[in-house]
Design an enzyme around this catalytic site. Sequence first.
Site, PDB file in Angstrom:
ATOM      1  N   SER A   1      -3.837  -8.955   7.876  1.00 18.42           N
ATOM      2  CA  SER A   1      -3.367  -8.018   7.965  1.00 18.42           C
ATOM      3  C   SER A   1      -2.806  -7.567   9.481  1.00 18.42           C
ATOM      4  O   SER A   1      -3.293  -8.175  10.313  1.00 18.42           O
ATOM      5  CB  SER A   1      -4.768  -6.842   7.749  1.00 18.42           C
ATOM      6  OG  SER A   1      -3.622  -5.494   7.769  1.00 18.42           O
TER       7      SER A   1
ATOM      8  N   ARG B   1       0.567   4.846  16.654  1.00 19.12           N
ATOM      9  CA  ARG B   1       0.419   6.081  15.503  1.00 19.12           C
ATOM     10  C   ARG B   1       0.718   7.380  15.786  1.00 19.12           C
ATOM     11  O   ARG B   1       1.374   8.439  16.017  1.00 19.12           O
ATOM     12  CB  ARG B   1      -1.045   5.633  15.065  1.00 19.12           C
ATOM     13  CG  ARG B   1      -1.934   4.296  14.575  1.00 19.12           C
ATOM     14  CD  ARG B   1      -0.889   3.952  14.191  1.00 19.12           C
ATOM     15  NE  ARG B   1      -0.936   2.382  13.061  1.00 19.12           N
ATOM     16  CZ  ARG B   1      -0.163   1.410  12.985  1.00 19.12           C
ATOM     17  NH1 ARG B   1       0.892   1.328  13.507  1.00 19.12           N
ATOM     18  NH2 ARG B   1      -0.877   0.856  12.008  1.00 19.12           N
TER      19      ARG B   1
ATOM     20  N   ASP C   1      -6.762   3.238  12.085  1.00 19.18           N
ATOM     21  CA  ASP C   1      -5.424   4.648  12.235  1.00 19.18           C
ATOM     22  C   ASP C   1      -5.173   5.459  11.611  1.00 19.18           C
ATOM     23  O   ASP C   1      -4.711   6.600  11.999  1.00 19.18           O
ATOM     24  CB  ASP C   1      -4.910   3.080  11.710  1.00 19.18           C
ATOM     25  CG  ASP C   1      -4.443   2.139  12.813  1.00 19.18           C
ATOM     26  OD1 ASP C   1      -3.975   2.579  13.909  1.00 19.18           O
ATOM     27  OD2 ASP C   1      -3.912   1.179  12.316  1.00 19.18           O
TER      28      ASP C   1
ATOM     29  N   ASP D   1       0.980  -1.134  -0.280  1.00 15.71           N
ATOM     30  CA  ASP D   1       0.031   0.019   0.446  1.00 15.71           C
ATOM     31  C   ASP D   1       0.964   1.121   0.283  1.00 15.71           C
ATOM     32  O   ASP D   1       0.286   2.068  -0.965  1.00 15.71           O
ATOM     33  CB  ASP D   1      -0.542  -0.360   1.406  1.00 15.71           C
ATOM     34  CG  ASP D   1      -1.913  -0.522   0.751  1.00 15.71           C
ATOM     35  OD1 ASP D   1      -2.444  -1.218  -0.094  1.00 15.71           O
ATOM     36  OD2 ASP D   1      -3.046  -1.081   1.745  1.00 15.71           O
TER      37      ASP D   1
END
Lengths: 405, 405, 405, 405
Positions: free
Chosen positions: C181, C101, C130, C15
């Site tokens: 994932s 994050r 996220d 990605d």
Amino acid sequence: MTAPRLVLAYSGGLDTSVAIRWLAEQKGYEVVACAIDVGQVGADGGAEEMERVRRRALDCGAVDAVVVDARNEFADDFVGPAIAANTLYMGKYPLVSALSRPLITRHLVRVARETGAAAIGHGCTGKGNDQVRFEVTAMAIAPDIVVEAPIREWGLSRDAAIVWAQERDIPVQVKTHSPYSIDENLWGRTAECGILEDPWESPPEEVFARSVALADAPDEPEELTLTFADGLPVAVDGKELDLARLIAEVDRRAGAHGVGRIDMVEDRLVGIKSREIYECPGALTILTAHRDLEDLCLEQELAQEKRGLEGRYAQLVYNGLWFSPLKKALDAFVAVSQRYVSGEVRMGLYKGSAWVAGRRSPIGLYDHDLATYDASDRFDHTQAEGFVRLWGLPTKVWARRQGSL
Amino acid sequence: MTAPRLVLAYSGGLDTSVAIRWLAEQKGYEVVACAIDVGQVGADGGAEEMERVRRRALDCGAVDAVVVDARNEFADDFVGPAIAANTLYMGKYPLVSALSRPLITRHLVRVARETGAAAIGHGCTGKGNDQVRFEVTAMAIAPDIVVEAPIREWGLSRDAAIVWAQERDIPVQVKTHSPYSIDENLWGRTAECGILEDPWESPPEEVFARSVALADAPDEPEELTLTFADGLPVAVDGKELDLARLIAEVDRRAGAHGVGRIDMVEDRLVGIKSREIYECPGALTILTAHRDLEDLCLEQELAQEKRGLEGRYAQLVYNGLWFSPLKKALDAFVAVSQRYVSGEVRMGLYKGSAWVAGRRSPIGLYDHDLATYDASDRFDHTQAEGFVRLWGLPTKVWARRQGSL
Amino acid sequence: MTAPRLVLAYSGGLDTSVAIRWLAEQKGYEVVACAIDVGQVGADGGAEEMERVRRRALDCGAVDAVVVDARNEFADDFVGPAIAANTLYMGKYPLVSALSRPLITRHLVRVARETGAAAIGHGCTGKGNDQVRFEVTAMAIAPDIVVEAPIREWGLSRDAAIVWAQERDIPVQVKTHSPYSIDENLWGRTAECGILEDPWESPPEEVFARSVALADAPDEPEELTLTFADGLPVAVDGKELDLARLIAEVDRRAGAHGVGRIDMVEDRLVGIKSREIYECPGALTILTAHRDLEDLCLEQELAQEKRGLEGRYAQLVYNGLWFSPLKKALDAFVAVSQRYVSGEVRMGLYKGSAWVAGRRSPIGLYDHDLATYDASDRFDHTQAEGFVRLWGLPTKVWARRQGSL
Amino acid sequence: MTAPRLVLAYSGGLDTSVAIRWLAEQKGYEVVACAIDVGQVGADGGAEEMERVRRRALDCGAVDAVVVDARNEFADDFVGPAIAANTLYMGKYPLVSALSRPLITRHLVRVARETGAAAIGHGCTGKGNDQVRFEVTAMAIAPDIVVEAPIREWGLSRDAAIVWAQERDIPVQVKTHSPYSIDENLWGRTAECGILEDPWESPPEEVFARSVALADAPDEPEELTLTFADGLPVAVDGKELDLARLIAEVDRRAGAHGVGRIDMVEDRLVGIKSREIYECPGALTILTAHRDLEDLCLEQELAQEKRGLEGRYAQLVYNGLWFSPLKKALDAFVAVSQRYVSGEVRMGLYKGSAWVAGRRSPIGLYDHDLATYDASDRFDHTQAEGFVRLWGLPTKVWARRQGSL
């Protein structure tokens, strides 16, 4: 061998006056009387009255008597944090007595340490909250000190106490007896007993001392601007004052408009409901302004959580846990929030009401260009649709699967 | 193939009047206008005004227009639970609009089902709370219905909307335009916009419609006694009234004394602070009485927990979650508490203030013989010492081990 | 005129690799890739792997690429406070990704400032949490920076992205594709997607990487002693380690016994429930020990309030509000509580379980002489009667007046 | 004149056996012994053991002795609500004794009413929680009944009590004396005293009776499926069982894998910390499954609020307030939530662990098509941007105005 010493919280009233002798006769203590000025005799002229109280203690048999002017300490260390936390027990009562008890106990302990006393004493009965506040404070700051509660232990009625005092030539004052039980400091005044014990009856006007009757309040409103810095009021109408003086000033001006009367049925820690009359013109005016400024200055998640914790904070203080680890932790939470609370609040005062007439802050979170519906609108309306859809999504899924249950 | 139908919440104002045509032109809908009377036109004479609104909708292009008198439904199903939960958003605002939106949406959905419409619509912008309340209510009670928000989607300014309407001969009223954005129902009245967007400025007198200016309020106080049964007000001065009429009566009498004005900076769900002016004479008077009666009637642990949940309840309703599983669960909690809330409260009204002058209840928990300090005292004072010692024990152990940290 | 710069959070995966080119082609950005080591490649050998990631970014078209070793910063600034607050979302999940994050965003902003970039970017979709954490963190620490979300905006499927990359000779890795994932850092590992999306099915063994299968765990229990100072673990079996190393050590040892697997259905902020598999051997072991030590060291009112706030804290962090005023205030509350949390906890590890086998503290509040029933008992049993009577008094009054309702 | 009667909660142990005589000698009571079977003697064979207990009471001087099989009542009226509320005191202890005390008191009061007794009695000391639970329950359901606490009042040591009993030929059992103080019912088993009073030492294996040592647990995991309806477990592996039998079955199977041991330092209401060992294989297995099913079935706002209230609920029950108005209100809240909690949970059992291996529900709120990242994705990703922007807006405004403070 010398007699053990005890430092007694002394008010000058009947109960603590006879307690001096009782503690000597029954428990063998030499009593040091300690009278603390927390603003109960008004902003001015307190020294003279406090000296009278001091001499009365000696006349009643105290081996020593000290007076402490704790007005600034009370304002700074106890009322200040209470303002920051918007402290209102049951959402109504600004905690007048509950705030002074830990301060008084701290001084009793200090004097005990200084005079070699191993005990302190208070004049509370077994039914009120103040016994808890004195004793739990002592446990927190001097866990090994002995605390005596002569009035609770003795259990004498007022009339019997007078006879007992007269038999011993103790110079108690009996003629100025009020039908009410009063406590007072610079943050407010409390009254109970007598006719007040019927919660259906309005309190008679004679109960009040710091606020005028509505009928006697001026026919013109008055405005008063409070400046706050980091959550504390620092100026009135632009004039800087230390906190004790500021409270007295606001109290006087708000009281002159009949502001500040509270009439409530209250839940005591000892398990009963009591009817209480409070008079707190300054406290209610300042707290109203402070809360309003918070609405302008606090981010909404913080504001919401703080409102939730304020009830717990007030309950904790009411219940005698001023000096406790939870109180410390809550104070730390509140202190962070107050970094953001600076600005001015215009208060209107009139016929018993104190209302916010305007507020502003250089660090306020009100953003006119986001809020406005006029041409300067900077809010992006197209984001709203996505927001609403996701905001409602859990409800929608619930409705599909379970809405009929 | 026929055009799809949409039921639009119709107020008779500019926005929803042009929306009727816009929804037809841009989205191909046949619009059924639905105007709901929740008390916005006063207790009496509403029917005539509502009929005018209905005809205007038809003039603007609606294929059908219906009027619903929902005043009793609003009082019973929405205001009643709000009273029981002492619903005040941020401790201040009785949730006037937030209470009517779910009711209106419920009727939009009902009319949609009855008229074969697959969509409903509202005239809110993307910045307020009402869009959330309409849409999330729809997701909750009709998760498959389409909701259109023509004003939010269109994004037209007021002036442009007027031009657009005039180009199409839509008969919108433009001369009676208020500088404020107003919403109203029997529980209160809201105002925003214009000069109100400066939170430092006091609202001008012209903003208000349901309360007199303090200067114009009577010089004599008035007393009003509210009777509650199971948490709801059922009589005024001994005269039984249904809830809608009772609210209107209290609103009128309290408003005549200038009671009920609220001026606040408010946290919207969409993330901005706005300045709001509310006028709720009846709501504030009733809620003040209700809370006071709870202080008399609720056991203290229940009372304390309920106070904590009330903030959450108000937030939930404010945020559009009236029909939600959490709201149902909170209502069940509140309903148990209200079994105990019956009695009378005497309210004083004067110059902007509504205060409790007395309260009594056959099931109140105030026990004179426990509370009194007079000769009838039934409280066992000797139990207090043990209580205080154990109450303070955790603090004492903490003080010994950690007090210095 | 030069192209604007953007700093992209770069993982090395498909990605973010294609996002580099997409941001250049579609938005005209020069992309600086920023890869942050928060422990995802294990305690050792991370540098080499991170260098491979860095070179891949350049191969994919980044104008520059930087690697940051943030393992100690992550442990000290993010995991430490999470331990202090016993942070478990929904009482279960130690917030692996939610903790990294805000740190990553802080570095993106720093690099942006250093390289003259006015924008940052992340590779999240529109469905997860996220995106919220990246963007709200940016709003909090750099409210004027632009945040791009190329994957969310682009909306390409994985297969289409591979074709798109191949057309442009972007060297993406496609063969090592996992059906899950995965996100990982030193506090734990997360897995979603594929077969895991059926919450009735157990996760296959291949999902796990940091904990052995129960069948493969040793047949002998192991003991591990954690030393805490001021709420943070500082030593394992008496050996002092910095926090990052300590976590890695506990993670390795607990994982070897199959400890740390979490299988839950989770409420996302964006309104959906998802099924998540977490693997947090070290986190669960440390949190279990920490909570137990608090039970020994915290005064009960503080402990109770802290437990209540922990849920709010976890939710706040989960929802992206790490850098927020409420989080600051909660941290201040927690920090006071942690002054009292020092001591040792013996943990047992065996076949998937981590349990407390013993705890002790020089400042613990357990007082043997108060607690014991043996001859050294110092507790005054006579105080109990008074305590119980007053404790039950509100219930008794309620029973008399309202018990039948 | 006949002697007054008292109904004593009778266990058959030393304390209550001598209390029968002491109450007669010292207080002049005729004692009716009442032994309640709440599952302490196992699912089967209880009747015989209870009959032995009954006869011992008569031998010790009781004028009458009754046995009550209250196992189903205990399961249905007390354990059921505790499951619904996920009741774990301090997040750990399923409240074994605290649940049985109100039931026992209810029977004591019933028997007192039936036999004309004006008093009841219990054998608790002044230091534990059970005295509070007995007495406050009595205040709640029979506020005028007298409660005697002979052991607390008497203050005799165990050895002195044995001598006292032998002097009077009271047939107390002394040889089977355990070094631990044990309480037990179908929801679990509690142990304190002796070596357990050192919280650093692991409990010796001999303390346990309902769970095997980990080393002795089977080497193969076992699976057990629980079916819930409206929040209560109704079937095991598809076989329907009444609640009492279901708990016993799960307890047996989980205990066989060493599940259910709890070792904690606990905050007692009377202000001290104690070290407690609990054994609750069935309770922990059922509660783990129930909480997991709630994560699948409860809408997130409701779930979050419920989690917050569960701590309060557990504390309330722990503190003796089972029959209280707050408990009633919380039960009403919980009852609404449980309408949505139906489905199946597969539990794994192995070597001390009980974990959720899968869960499913016809009314679960997990929506695969919303949650999935595969091709069937129905989630509208474009809504996310608007959501995130408005979600972060308060933080952004805060950052701009106050972020540096």
